[in-house]
Design an enzyme around this catalytic site. Structure first.
Site, PDB file in Angstrom:
ATOM      1  CB  SER A  85      -0.971  -0.025   1.185  1.00 48.35           C
ATOM      2  OG  SER A  85      -2.131   0.742   0.906  1.00 48.35           O
ATOM      3  CE  LYS A 137     -17.002  21.352  11.572  1.00 49.69           C
ATOM      4  NZ  LYS A 137     -15.812  21.668  10.777  1.00 49.69           N
TER       5      LYS A 137
END
Length: 272
Positions: A85, A137
């Site tokens: 990765s 949010k």
């Protein structure tokens, strides 16, 4: 002619290790080491990577620094036991890559995880009152499920990050983007398979990578010294960190710390 640094460094190979999960501390240490390689004009760099990856931004900053250094220094990456990765992404910053046949690599992709403790909180009678400026949010808040709209927002973000990863591999390895996508689905593969796919150049050991680096820099492989660059730390600190990393409990605590610190962040990470 008077050199700004001793000419000895011109006959040495710099070596930098990237081990463990990649996060802010790794980035700071590696960037500082890369600055030293450039300042002291080492002709070649052996980049030893033994990492499952980590945070996206930190991996990208190391990669960009390597790309910049390529203009002045020959860079050979050596993949160790595992280079997956984000470890692969950083390796793309080298001109050439060597991996052991049994190296675990791949895991090209992005993962983002959050914790949902809603049921547990209900059982213990805990709830939260949230005042927010917009509907998203508190996205990935641990006390509730994601909404469909939130899942789409996060998936779009992951897809963009994935596209950046694939494009970087394609450009670095001279492959077509569609070709990279055939194996960039999160799967892991061996160093031998990576060579067949074009992700690495050669199969071999770190010593093989060192010899290749010396040859590319025009140095005698038998005489060229290899100097590991690392941030100086007190001896006690080094000994403690080694003992902690060598114990199962130490490794577990390190991973827990990493998981907590990166919760809610997109990761280029292989985590078995």
């Amino acid at each position: 002619m008077v050199w700004p640094f001793p000419p000895k460094t011109r006959k040495q190979i710099a070596r930098i290790e990237i081990t463990g999960a990649i996060a802010a501390d790794t980035r700071k240490r590696v960037l500082k080491a890369l600055e030293e390689v450039e300042e002291k004009k080492y002709p070649a760099l052996l980049l030893r990577i033994d990492s499952p990856g980590g945070t996206v931004g930190d991996s990208q900053e190391i990669y960009y620094a390597l790309k910049k250094l390529q203009k002045k220094t020959k860079i050979i990456a050596s993949f160790g036991n595992i280079s997956a990765s984000g470890g692969v992404y950083i390796g793309m910053g080298a001109q050439h890559i060597v991996a052991n046949p049994g190296t675990i690599t791949g895991s090209i992709g992005v993962i983002l995880r959050g914790n949902n403790l809603e049921r547990l909180l209900e059982k213990v009678g805990v709830s939260f009152k949230v005042i927010k400026s917009g509907p998203y949010k508190d996205i990935l808040s641990f006390d509730r499920e994601l909404t469909e709209a939130e899942e789409k927002i996060l998936q779009d973000m992951i897809d963009i990050s994935y596209g950046q990863f694939v494009k970087t591999v394609a450009e670095a390895r001279n492959l077509e983007v569609e070709t990279v996508k055939t194996f960039a689905d999160g799967r892991i593969f061996t160093g031998e398979q990576a060579k067949e796919l074009g992700v690495v150049d050669r199969l071999g050991t770190e010593e093989d990578a060192r010899i290749w680096a010396a040859e590319l820099a025009g140095l005698d492989p038998e005489k060229a010294e290899c100097r590991t660059i690392e941030e100086p730390r007190p001896l006690v600190s080094r000994l403690l960190s080694r003992s902690q990393l060598s114990s199962p409990m130490g490794r577990t605590l390190n991973w827990v710390e990493f998981e907590l610190a990166t919760a809610g962040q997109p990761l280029w990470l292989y985590r078995p």
